[in-house]
Scaffold this motif. Structure first.
Motif, PDB file in Angstrom:
ATOM      1  N   ALA A 107      14.339 115.166  78.881  1.00  0.00           N
ATOM      2  CA  ALA A 107      14.635 114.519  80.171  1.00  0.00           C
ATOM      3  C   ALA A 107      14.362 113.025  80.079  1.00  0.00           C
ATOM      4  CB  ALA A 107      13.791 115.153  81.263  1.00  0.00           C
ATOM      5  N   ARG A 132      15.046 108.879  84.422  1.00  0.00           N
ATOM      6  CA  ARG A 132      15.858 109.022  85.626  1.00  0.00           C
ATOM      7  C   ARG A 132      15.759 110.443  86.181  1.00  0.00           C
ATOM      8  NH1 ARG A 132      19.289 104.836  86.564  1.00  0.00           N
ATOM      9  NH2 ARG A 132      20.482 106.123  87.982  1.00  0.00           N
ATOM     10  N   GLU A 133      15.682 111.417  85.252  1.00  0.00           N
ATOM     11  CA  GLU A 133      15.566 112.815  85.685  1.00  0.00           C
ATOM     12  C   GLU A 133      14.124 113.142  86.093  1.00  0.00           C
ATOM     13  OE1 GLU A 133      18.297 115.218  82.734  1.00  0.00           O
ATOM     14  OE2 GLU A 133      17.591 113.343  81.875  1.00  0.00           O
ATOM     15  N   GLY A 146      13.241 110.929  90.076  1.00  0.00           N
ATOM     16  CA  GLY A 146      14.472 110.793  90.860  1.00  0.00           C
ATOM     17  C   GLY A 146      14.399 109.666  91.872  1.00  0.00           C
TER      18      GLY A 146
END
Lengths: 227, 411
Positions: B252, B255-256, B259
């Motif tokens: 990940a 950004r993931e 959020g």
């Protein structure tokens, strides 16, 4: 032969409910090399005829041939091209582009025609001498007298080797002496280059320089005389 | 139609531009100021978001993290992965990965003599992740010596809430890999400070080896975090890592993982474009007005050049060239001014008077302008493209004029 031929030209304008004839079934032929004056009272149709022949305005009906080209059948863009290649203009005023020098004004049409720079310079130098403006080539129009400005306009009109020069009131803003000098120049260029001149004017002085005199009233040719 | 594109149009356009030098200069200033403001405001917005990003990444920390597939849904050490070996280790040692570290992350209960509080424990090997160590602002004590250090480092607010202090012992209670309770006493060896109380309560640090032993998970970790070379797109790094692991892993990006931060970053991108367009709209009216006035003033001249045989398309081109020359000049001045401004303010703008509010948002009290080439390019392209579109209206108006009517306007 690059004759100018007009057949049945009609141009109307609406003025309220009234229809005014700018050109009322005008037909005429101007032979190559002829120097013709168009005269008549204001509103007689002189300028309208000049504009129709020059492709600046579209008549309602009728045809105009400049040499073998029927100018009335062309698109706006094609008419612009015919003006560029075949017709020279001398107007009463606003003849020159103020931001360009005398040389640049004279070369303007040739540049649009795509004439090479060396050829442009050569022809410009020759024409400047011919119209008596040698030494003034770097000046801007605002630095010239009215007569000189008209000479530059004539030089620009002639240098691109047109078959026809249309002059609309070319002497209107000039004194009589300068007018005479300009008309002498027209005559000289007409003789030397065989260019057809069509001059719309109120100025009686012009009549003496033209062999053909067309008189118009209310959009019609009333008299057409040769001397 | 060879006279459509002609150098004389450039000469005419440039000289026409300077016919009314004062008016042109005013518009030039407006364009320059507009572009300057677009770039400088974007630079400050970028600086602000970058600051937030950096703070957040340092808390995560890492631009990319690898976990066991179910870890992010259930942050339990039972969802562990092995320490990297073979193909994964090879990938982690590639030149585009600047730093990486493996950790154990787990929920933890801390109990002092008087208070028990929940938090999150991150077990690290300090030598493996200098970025985490250097980001911690210690106000008392020391950092963990190594992964085997059996002390803990806690936040200032956590210390206050636990009513404990440096060198005092607390009990940490966790769940081990066999789903059994594991607890141990640990001495507070360091106390750190963060801009917000929430951050000081959120994380405690312990030695990785010490925690692995405690949780019976030697050779196992819960996450691998890494930082990449700024020039390397994260997506490429992710795909190369994915090639070295099996389906039991999850990769990940920040950004993931965050959020909220990703949304702020996207929002800022949109805001910058909207801001640029709004500034341009103001400029656009000025540009269209100036060109219309300029055309109105030389109606006779436009009539004359049309009468002489210049194509309508060439007249449009001439007016557009005027606009382009004006815009290019304005853009150059604006760009240079913006770069000079950003350079002059590179030491940062002190916003300490509103420091509390900024700290709550995870920002530094000093705002640094950061010029992104993409913002400069966007500002220049938007101004140029919209400027050309705006100039088309007066240009078409001029090209459509009747030559004789135009010549006779002032005759």
């Amino acid at each position: 032969m690059s004759n100018i031929v007009c057949k049945g030209l009609v141009k109307t304008f609406q003025q309220g409910d009234q229809t005014i004839y700018g050109l009322n079934h005008v037909s005429l032929t101007i032979k190559q090399g002829e120097m013709t004056v168009l005269s008549g009272p204001s509103g007689s149709g002189k300028t309208t005829l000049l504009n129709a022949i020059g492709g600046l305005d579209e008549p309602d009906s009728g045809t105009v041939y400049v040499g073998d080209v029927e100018i009335t059948g062309l698109t706006k863009s094609q008419r612009a091209d015919v003006r560029l290649q075949r017709i020279g203009f001398v107007f009463q005023a606003y003849n020159l582009i103020p931001v360009l020098t005398v040389r640049e004004n004279i070369e303007f049409v040739m540049q649009l025609q795509g004439v090479a720079a060396t050829e442009r310079q050569k022809r410009c130098q020759e024409i400047l001498a011919e119209v008596g403006l040698t030494g003034l080539e770097s000046r801007r129009p605002a630095q010239l007298s009215g007569g000189q400005q008209q000479r530059v306009a004539v030089a620009r009109a002639i240098v691109s080797k047109p078959v026809l020069i249309l002059a609309d009131e070319p002497t209107a803003n000039l004194d009589s002496k300068t007018s005479a000098q300009l008309l002498e120049l027209f005559t000289q260029l007409n003789r030397q280059h065989g260019i057809t001149f069509l001059i719309a004017t109120h100025d009686a002085q012009v009549f003496d320089y033209c062999r053909r005199h067309i008189y118009m009233v209310d959009g019609k040719i009333v008299t057409d005389t040769r001397s | 139609m060879g006279h459509f594109f002609n150098p004389v149009l450039f000469v005419l356009a440039w000289r026409n531009l300077w016919r009314n030098g004062r008016r042109t200069l005013i518009l030039l200033l407006a364009v320059s100021f507009g572009v300057w403001s677009m770039i400088v405001v974007s630079a400050f917005l970028r600086g602000m978001v970058d600051g937030m990003n950096q703070t957040s990444l340092n808390n995560l920390p890492g631009e990319i993290q690898l976990h066991q597939r179910d870890f992010l849904n259930d942050q339990n050490v039972m969802n562990h992965i092995p320490e990297p070996t073979d193909a994964l280790l090879q990938q982690l040692n590639q030149s585009w990965i600047t730093q990486w570290a493996s950790r154990v992350r787990s929920p933890v209960m801390l109990a002092s003599e008087r208070v028990t509080l929940g938090s999150q424990l991150i077990a690290i090997a300090p030598q493996q992740e200098p970025f985490t160590v250097s980001e911690l602002e210690l106000v008392a004590g020391r950092m963990l010596k190594d992964g085997e250090d059996n002390g803990i480092v806690i936040g200032q607010k956590m210390a206050t809430r636990l009513k404990t202090e440096l060198n005092k012992r607390v009990v940490i209670t966790l769940q081990d890999v066999d789903n059994e309770i594991a607890e141990s006493g640990a001495r507070v060896v360091g106390i750190y400070h963060k801009p917000t109380e929430q951050e000081e309560l959120a994380t405690i640090y312990a030695g990785k080896g010490f925690i692995q032993k405690l949780l019976n998970m030697q050779g196992k970790v819960t996450e691998i975090a890494l930082f990449t070379d700024a020039n390397q797109p994260l997506e490429l790094v992710v795909s190369s890592l994915e090639g070295a692991i099996d389906d039991s892993y999850d990769v990940a990006t920040w950004r993931e993982l965050n959020g909220y931060l990703a949304a702020i970053s996207d929002l800022m991108n949109s805001y910058i474009i909207i801001f640029i367009v709004i500034v341009f709209c103001v400029l656009g009216f000025g540009l269209a007005n100036t060109l219309l006035m300029s055309i109105f003033e030389r109606q006779q001249e436009i009539g004359l050049i049309l009468a002489l045989g210049l194509q309508s398309k060439a007249v449009i081109l001439m007016i557009v060239i005027e606009a382009v020359l004006l815009l290019i000049t304005g853009l150059i001045f604006g760009d240079v001014l913006a770069l000079l401004t950003a350079n002059a303010l590179s030491a940062g703008v002190d916003l300490s008077s509103i420091a509390d509010g900024l700290a709550m948002a995870g920002m530094d009290t000093t705002l640094y302008p950061v010029i992104y080439s993409q913002d400069v390019i966007a500002a220049n392209i938007i101004v140029m493209v919209l400027g050309i579109i705006t100039s088309l209206w007066p240009a078409i108006k001029a090209a459509r004029s009747n030559p004789i009517e135009s010549i006779n306007t002032a005759a």
